[in-house]
Design a protein around this motif. Structure first.
Motif, PDB file in Angstrom:
ATOM      1  N   GLY A 326       0.806  -1.205   0.000  1.00  9.95           N
ATOM      2  CA  GLY A 326       0.000   0.000   0.000  1.00  9.95           C
ATOM      3  C   GLY A 326       0.838   1.253   0.000  1.00  9.95           C
ATOM      4  O   GLY A 326       1.977   1.248   0.469  1.00  9.95           O
ATOM      5  N   GLU A 327       0.273   2.335  -0.557  1.00 13.55           N
ATOM      6  CA  GLU A 327       0.922   3.639  -0.565  1.00 13.55           C
ATOM      7  C   GLU A 327       0.016   4.631   0.146  1.00 13.55           C
ATOM      8  O   GLU A 327      -1.207   4.531   0.094  1.00 13.55           O
ATOM      9  CB  GLU A 327       1.164   4.124  -1.993  1.00 13.55           C
ATOM     10  CG  GLU A 327       2.021   3.210  -2.838  1.00 13.55           C
ATOM     11  CD  GLU A 327       2.184   3.727  -4.254  1.00 13.55           C
ATOM     12  OE1 GLU A 327       1.923   4.930  -4.478  1.00 13.55           O
ATOM     13  OE2 GLU A 327       2.568   2.939  -5.141  1.00 13.55           O
ATOM     14  N   GLY A 328       0.645   5.607   0.809  1.00  9.61           N
ATOM     15  CA  GLY A 328      -0.145   6.621   1.495  1.00  9.61           C
ATOM     16  C   GLY A 328       0.691   7.802   1.922  1.00  9.61           C
ATOM     17  O   GLY A 328       1.917   7.777   1.843  1.00  9.61           O
ATOM     18  N   LYS A 329      -0.005   8.847   2.399  1.00  5.75           N
ATOM     19  CA  LYS A 329       0.689  10.048   2.845  1.00  5.75           C
ATOM     20  C   LYS A 329       1.371   9.850   4.194  1.00  5.75           C
ATOM     21  O   LYS A 329       2.184  10.667   4.602  1.00  5.75           O
ATOM     22  CB  LYS A 329      -0.302  11.210   2.929  1.00  5.75           C
ATOM     23  CG  LYS A 329      -0.797  11.673   1.570  1.00  5.75           C
ATOM     24  CD  LYS A 329      -1.703  12.884   1.721  1.00  5.75           C
ATOM     25  CE  LYS A 329      -2.074  13.460   0.360  1.00  5.75           C
ATOM     26  NZ  LYS A 329      -2.863  12.530  -0.438  1.00  5.75           N
ATOM     27  N   ASN A 330       1.024   8.777   4.884  1.00  5.12           N
ATOM     28  CA  ASN A 330       1.693   8.421   6.125  1.00  5.12           C
ATOM     29  C   ASN A 330       1.682   6.896   6.238  1.00  5.12           C
ATOM     30  O   ASN A 330       1.046   6.197   5.432  1.00  5.12           O
ATOM     31  CB  ASN A 330       1.014   9.077   7.334  1.00  5.12           C
ATOM     32  CG  ASN A 330      -0.487   8.811   7.364  1.00  5.12           C
ATOM     33  OD1 ASN A 330      -0.924   7.661   7.368  1.00  5.12           O
ATOM     34  ND2 ASN A 330      -1.281   9.879   7.378  1.00  5.12           N
ATOM     35  N   LYS A 331       2.379   6.381   7.240  1.00  2.00           N
ATOM     36  CA  LYS A 331       2.505   4.925   7.364  1.00  2.00           C
ATOM     37  C   LYS A 331       1.184   4.252   7.710  1.00  2.00           C
ATOM     38  O   LYS A 331       0.921   3.118   7.279  1.00  2.00           O
ATOM     39  CB  LYS A 331       3.567   4.598   8.418  1.00  2.00           C
ATOM     40  CG  LYS A 331       4.979   4.982   7.999  1.00  2.00           C
ATOM     41  CD  LYS A 331       5.993   4.619   9.071  1.00  2.00           C
ATOM     42  CE  LYS A 331       7.404   4.995   8.633  1.00  2.00           C
ATOM     43  NZ  LYS A 331       8.413   4.671   9.671  1.00  2.00           N
ATOM     44  N   VAL A 332       0.350   4.934   8.479  1.00  2.00           N
ATOM     45  CA  VAL A 332      -0.946   4.351   8.841  1.00  2.00           C
ATOM     46  C   VAL A 332      -1.805   4.164   7.597  1.00  2.00           C
ATOM     47  O   VAL A 332      -2.402   3.103   7.372  1.00  2.00           O
ATOM     48  CB  VAL A 332      -1.658   5.241   9.876  1.00  2.00           C
ATOM     49  CG1 VAL A 332      -3.086   4.743  10.115  1.00  2.00           C
ATOM     50  CG2 VAL A 332      -0.880   5.273  11.188  1.00  2.00           C
TER      51      VAL A 332
END
Length: 380
Positions: A326-332
């Protein structure tokens, strides 16, 4: 009120003359360079197919998630029909404010004491900036309530930044209406500062116009501005929301096939759901680790980061089995996307297998517990 100009947002009977004028106005956008429709990038799937065009404003606003939060009543007015090219520009009802959004202080014999009441776009943009922040905040709060506060802030910045407002100002030909005492010097100053300098001017003018729309009609001005900006922002907001796969839980963004795709629907509880489905037995564990280094984004997303997280399973006969990425603006956020892919992507059969084994193990434990209780009863 008697004598007031009718606005394109009014649902009162206008007669056939107004309907004809409205029809003519719609087609007049194509005759003026300043009224060219804003261009929006097609999403990746559409580019690959090479067949679909960017969404129009009316299509985009229809596909936005419906509001899930009530923000209080506004004065009654019609939910206007949005033309395909560009939402109609609201009228400034107060004659004293008609040209103010385009007038620089240098057009008058301006000084701080004698002309303190002169209304110029510098004064109006101060208020318009606040209105746009509020309008964007209401839009995101009502239609994307489950986004994290940081995500809402990033989307709001996209909607209200100078580049976006300058784009809209050009679309409505505001750049041709600006009145400056020494236009040549002002344009040279803007040129010296690059395109960013002129964008700042147009952004201020657009903010000033929003303020003039609200101020010129104390009863309906804010409501009119909100409808207008919602329609104007819709394509850009929808593009960003789909790109980042933002959602509202009960009304996921619908894609071209009009079906809900769980791989494109963000769930803030995905990690917890995956853990509940596969973890219970001894030695079983899920690990969330970066599969590549995070990067800092550029362009419209300058200052933001992109994180890359994979979820790995150990147990049930597997050793560090990759279930999803997964990719995201933060680790969560990236971790939740990884868990979503684990449950709905290529490895979903592994998750289902573990879930079935977990179910069997639970049933066996329950059977043993009941047998033990029965034996205890017989012994007593």
């Amino acid at each position: 009120m008697p004598g007031m100009n009718k606005r394109p947002y009014d649902d009162r009977d206008r007669g056939q003359a107004y309907k004809k004028q409205k029809h003519d106005d719609r087609h007049s956008h194509d005759k003026h360079p300043g009224h060219a429709r804003p261009q929006h990038r097609d999403d990746r799937d559409n580019r690959q197919q090479g067949a679909k065009q960017s969404l129009t404003h009316d299509e985009a606003i229809a596909r936005l998630p419906p509001p899930t939060t009530a923000l209080g009543p506004v004065p009654s007015y019609t939910p206007f029909t949005v033309p395909a090219a560009l939402p109609p520009l609201p009228d400034v009802q107060d004659g004293s404010l008609t040209t103010a959004p385009f007038r620089h202080k240098s057009t008058a014999n301006y000084n701080r004491s004698s002309n303190a009441d002169d209304v110029t776009y510098e004064k109006l943009e101060f208020l318009g900036d606040a209105y746009l922040e509020l309008l964007a905040s209401r839009l995101l709060y009502a239609r994307f309530p489950n986004l994290l506060a940081g995500q809402q802030s990033q989307l709001r910045e996209l909607l209200v930044k100078n580049e976006t407002l300058a784009e809209y100002a050009r679309a409505y030909s505001f750049d041709k209406r600006v009145q400056v005492g020494d236009m040549e010097r002002m344009m040279q100053d803007a040129k010296d500062r690059g395109n960013k300098g002129f964008n700042k001017i147009l952004g201020d003018v657009f903010e000033a116009y929003v303020a003039a729309v609200v101020l010129s009609d104390h009863e309906e001005g804010f409501a009119v501005a909100e409808k207008w900006m919602t329609a104007l922002w819709a394509p850009k907001l929808l593009e960003a929301a789909e790109k980042e796969r933002y959602f509202t839980p009960s009304h996921s963004l619908q894609h071209a096939d009009h079906t809900s795709n769980p791989l494109k629907t963000y769930s803030p509880t995905a990690k917890a759901e995956l853990q509940k489905r596969v973890l219970a037995g001894p030695g079983a564990k899920l690990e969330y680790e970066p599969y590549q280094k995070s990067i800092e984004l550029k362009g419209d997303q300058l200052g933001q980061n992109r994180h890359f997280i994979g979820v790995y399973l150990t147990g049930y006969g597997y050793e560090k089995k990759l279930l999803g990425k997964g990719e995201g603006k933060n680790k969560v956020e990236a971790g939740n996307w990884a868990a979503t892919e684990a449950m709905h992507g290529e490895a979903k059969a592994v998750v289902q297998e573990c879930e079935e084994k977990l179910k069997i193990a639970r049933e066996e434990r329950q059977r043993q517990k009941e047998a033990k209780e029965d034996a205890q009863v017989k012994k007593e």
